[in-house]
Write a protein that holds these residues in place. Sequence first.
Motif, mmCIF file in Angstrom:
data_model
loop_
_atom_site.group_PDB
_atom_site.id
_atom_site.type_symbol
_atom_site.label_atom_id
_atom_site.label_comp_id
_atom_site.label_asym_id
_atom_site.label_seq_id
_atom_site.Cartn_x
_atom_site.Cartn_y
_atom_site.Cartn_z
ATOM 1 N N ASP A 175 0.831 -1.208 0.000
ATOM 2 C CA ASP A 175 0.000 0.000 0.000
ATOM 3 C C ASP A 175 0.867 1.261 0.000
ATOM 4 O O ASP A 175 0.565 2.241 -0.692
ATOM 5 C CB ASP A 175 -0.934 0.011 1.210
ATOM 6 N N ALA A 176 1.952 1.240 0.769
ATOM 7 C CA ALA A 176 2.848 2.398 0.823
ATOM 8 C C ALA A 176 3.542 2.618 -0.518
ATOM 9 O O ALA A 176 3.644 3.754 -1.000
ATOM 10 C CB ALA A 176 3.889 2.198 1.931
ATOM 11 N N ILE A 177 4.000 1.536 -1.134
ATOM 12 C CA ILE A 177 4.662 1.649 -2.437
ATOM 13 C C ILE A 177 3.694 2.179 -3.486
ATOM 14 O O ILE A 177 4.029 3.073 -4.280
ATOM 15 C CB ILE A 177 5.232 0.282 -2.862
ATOM 16 N N ALA A 178 2.467 1.658 -3.482
ATOM 17 C CA ALA A 178 1.470 2.111 -4.452
ATOM 18 C C ALA A 178 1.130 3.587 -4.256
ATOM 19 O O ALA A 178 0.988 4.340 -5.232
ATOM 20 C CB ALA A 178 0.212 1.260 -4.340
ATOM 21 N N THR A 179 1.025 4.025 -3.003
ATOM 22 C CA THR A 179 0.719 5.432 -2.715
ATOM 23 C C THR A 179 1.847 6.342 -3.197
ATOM 24 O O THR A 179 1.604 7.390 -3.809
ATOM 25 C CB THR A 179 0.482 5.629 -1.212
ATOM 26 N N LEU A 226 5.395 9.270 -8.740
ATOM 27 C CA LEU A 226 6.128 8.566 -9.786
ATOM 28 C C LEU A 226 5.246 8.227 -10.978
ATOM 29 O O LEU A 226 5.318 7.143 -11.540
ATOM 30 C CB LEU A 226 6.742 7.280 -9.211
ATOM 31 N N GLU A 227 4.419 9.156 -11.392
ATOM 32 C CA GLU A 227 3.539 8.923 -12.531
ATOM 33 C C GLU A 227 4.343 8.987 -13.828
ATOM 34 O O GLU A 227 5.249 9.804 -13.986
ATOM 35 C CB GLU A 227 2.428 9.971 -12.557
ATOM 36 N N ASN A 228 3.997 8.096 -14.759
ATOM 37 C CA ASN A 228 4.593 8.078 -16.097
ATOM 38 C C ASN A 228 6.107 7.886 -16.094
ATOM 39 O O ASN A 228 6.846 8.516 -16.856
ATOM 40 C CB ASN A 228 4.247 9.357 -16.860
ATOM 41 N N ILE A 229 6.596 7.027 -15.198
ATOM 42 C CA ILE A 229 7.995 6.619 -15.258
ATOM 43 C C ILE A 229 8.041 5.100 -15.336
ATOM 44 O O ILE A 229 7.045 4.419 -15.069
ATOM 45 C CB ILE A 229 8.807 7.104 -14.038
ATOM 46 N N HIS A 258 -3.664 -8.359 -5.061
ATOM 47 C CA HIS A 258 -3.272 -8.496 -6.464
ATOM 48 C C HIS A 258 -3.705 -7.275 -7.270
ATOM 49 O O HIS A 258 -2.973 -6.791 -8.139
ATOM 50 C CB HIS A 258 -3.892 -9.769 -7.051
ATOM 51 N N ARG A 259 -4.883 -6.759 -6.978
ATOM 52 C CA ARG A 259 -5.396 -5.579 -7.689
ATOM 53 C C ARG A 259 -4.490 -4.366 -7.430
ATOM 54 O O ARG A 259 -4.222 -3.578 -8.351
ATOM 55 C CB ARG A 259 -6.828 -5.302 -7.242
ATOM 56 N N THR A 260 -4.007 -4.222 -6.203
ATOM 57 C CA THR A 260 -3.095 -3.124 -5.895
ATOM 58 C C THR A 260 -1.787 -3.275 -6.650
ATOM 59 O O THR A 260 -1.219 -2.293 -7.153
ATOM 60 C CB THR A 260 -2.826 -3.052 -4.380
ATOM 61 N N LEU A 261 -1.283 -4.504 -6.746
ATOM 62 C CA LEU A 261 -0.081 -4.745 -7.541
ATOM 63 C C LEU A 261 -0.273 -4.272 -8.983
ATOM 64 O O LEU A 261 0.631 -3.680 -9.579
ATOM 65 C CB LEU A 261 0.253 -6.242 -7.554
ATOM 66 N N CYS A 262 -1.446 -4.526 -9.531
ATOM 67 C CA CYS A 262 -1.704 -4.145 -10.917
ATOM 68 C C CYS A 262 -1.734 -2.640 -11.111
ATOM 69 O O CYS A 262 -1.465 -2.147 -12.201
ATOM 70 C CB CYS A 262 -3.022 -4.768 -11.397
ATOM 71 N N THR A 263 -2.061 -1.887 -10.055
ATOM 72 C CA THR A 263 -2.029 -0.426 -10.191
ATOM 73 C C THR A 263 -0.616 0.077 -10.439
ATOM 74 O O THR A 263 -0.432 1.132 -11.054
ATOM 75 C CB THR A 263 -2.604 0.261 -8.942
ATOM 76 N N LEU A 264 0.398 -0.655 -9.967
ATOM 77 C CA LEU A 264 1.774 -0.258 -10.219
ATOM 78 C C LEU A 264 2.097 -0.333 -11.707
ATOM 79 O O LEU A 264 2.772 0.540 -12.249
ATOM 80 C CB LEU A 264 2.747 -1.139 -9.424
ATOM 81 N N LYS A 265 1.609 -1.383 -12.363
ATOM 82 C CA LYS A 265 1.843 -1.522 -13.800
ATOM 83 C C LYS A 265 0.978 -0.559 -14.594
ATOM 84 O O LYS A 265 1.405 0.019 -15.594
ATOM 85 C CB LYS A 265 1.565 -2.954 -14.259
ATOM 86 N N ALA A 266 -0.257 -0.334 -14.139
ATOM 87 C CA ALA A 266 -1.176 0.528 -14.887
ATOM 88 C C ALA A 266 -0.675 1.963 -14.946
ATOM 89 O O ALA A 266 -0.960 2.681 -15.904
ATOM 90 C CB ALA A 266 -2.575 0.488 -14.257
ATOM 91 N N GLY A 267 0.063 2.401 -13.931
ATOM 92 C CA GLY A 267 0.498 3.790 -13.876
ATOM 93 C C GLY A 267 1.774 4.099 -14.597
ATOM 94 O O GLY A 267 2.190 5.257 -14.665
ATOM 95 N N GLU A 268 2.460 3.083 -15.153
ATOM 96 C CA GLU A 268 3.692 3.361 -15.877
ATOM 97 C C GLU A 268 3.416 3.463 -17.365
ATOM 98 O O GLU A 268 2.397 2.950 -17.848
ATOM 99 C CB GLU A 268 4.737 2.266 -15.598
ATOM 100 N N PRO A 269 4.274 4.083 -18.134
ATOM 101 C CA PRO A 269 4.016 4.239 -19.573
ATOM 102 C C PRO A 269 3.952 2.902 -20.282
ATOM 103 O O PRO A 269 4.678 1.964 -19.924
ATOM 104 C CB PRO A 269 5.197 5.084 -20.063
ATOM 105 N N ALA A 270 3.081 2.804 -21.279
ATOM 106 C CA ALA A 270 2.956 1.573 -22.047
ATOM 107 C C ALA A 270 4.221 1.330 -22.859
ATOM 108 O O ALA A 270 4.849 2.275 -23.319
ATOM 109 C CB ALA A 270 1.740 1.656 -22.975
ATOM 110 N N PRO A 271 4.625 0.054 -23.030
ATOM 111 C CA PRO A 271 5.827 -0.227 -23.809
ATOM 112 C C PRO A 271 5.645 0.199 -25.262
ATOM 113 O O PRO A 271 4.564 0.085 -25.819
ATOM 114 C CB PRO A 271 5.981 -1.751 -23.690
ATOM 115 N N SER A 272 6.715 0.717 -25.847
ATOM 116 C CA SER A 272 6.639 1.196 -27.236
ATOM 117 C C SER A 272 6.736 0.028 -28.187
ATOM 118 O O SER A 272 7.199 -1.032 -27.858
ATOM 119 C CB SER A 272 7.779 2.169 -27.496
#
Length: 218
Positions: free
Chosen positions: A32-36, A42-45, A204-218
């Motif tokens: 939870d702390a990492i996701a927050t 750390l948006e879009n990194i 598991h849903r919180t884990l997925c928020t970490l991936k959802a917030g990073e830029p999509a692979p080119s």
Amino acid sequence: MPNARTFAELEPEAGFTAETADLLRNPVTRLDAIATLCETYLENIDRQALFARTGLSGYATAGSLLSLTEDEGADGATDEYGRAIGPAPRRDATRSVIVRNEALARRAKELEGNRCQICGTTLRYLNRPYSEAAHIRGLGSPHHGPDELQNLLCLCPNCHVLFDGLEIYVDSDGLVRGTRGGRVPRPIRRDPRHPMDEAHIAYHRTLCTLKAGEPAPS
């Protein structure tokens, strides 16, 4: 700017308080702390690259998927046309693995009739039904999930990879969605005899928020 003498005189202390450190030893609180932090600063990194540099690479997947690298292993000998000469090379390896309760895995598969709870696929291999028991919250570090029936899904290999790779998740309404969107939501199948702990699904849903917030692979 303070110099070494100033630090020596003042003896400053850094790091977490004892109370905070105790809280962060809990895997759920730590996630939870990492996701927050990620959502706030750390948006879009490339978060997975950051995790790898800071010792948090375990949050790249939900389970036991190996890191996908292209430079692992030895290259075998090839002829002038690039064809392999002789058998594939081998190497010795020693590793520590978590001992799973296979009876629980069999029970989850039996309750679901070896049918994938996400896509509904029923496979056969060597003339027998084939499915895989996937832990919702991974057993290994850093997730430290429990090996219990409430933490297991019966999945086909494709959905198992997508689930462990954080490409799909189960929302609070029981619908399976794509982490980056672009997937038609569909309800996860649940046999009444097969309980699932909502706390594990939320992890598991919180884990997925970490991936959802990073830029999509080119």
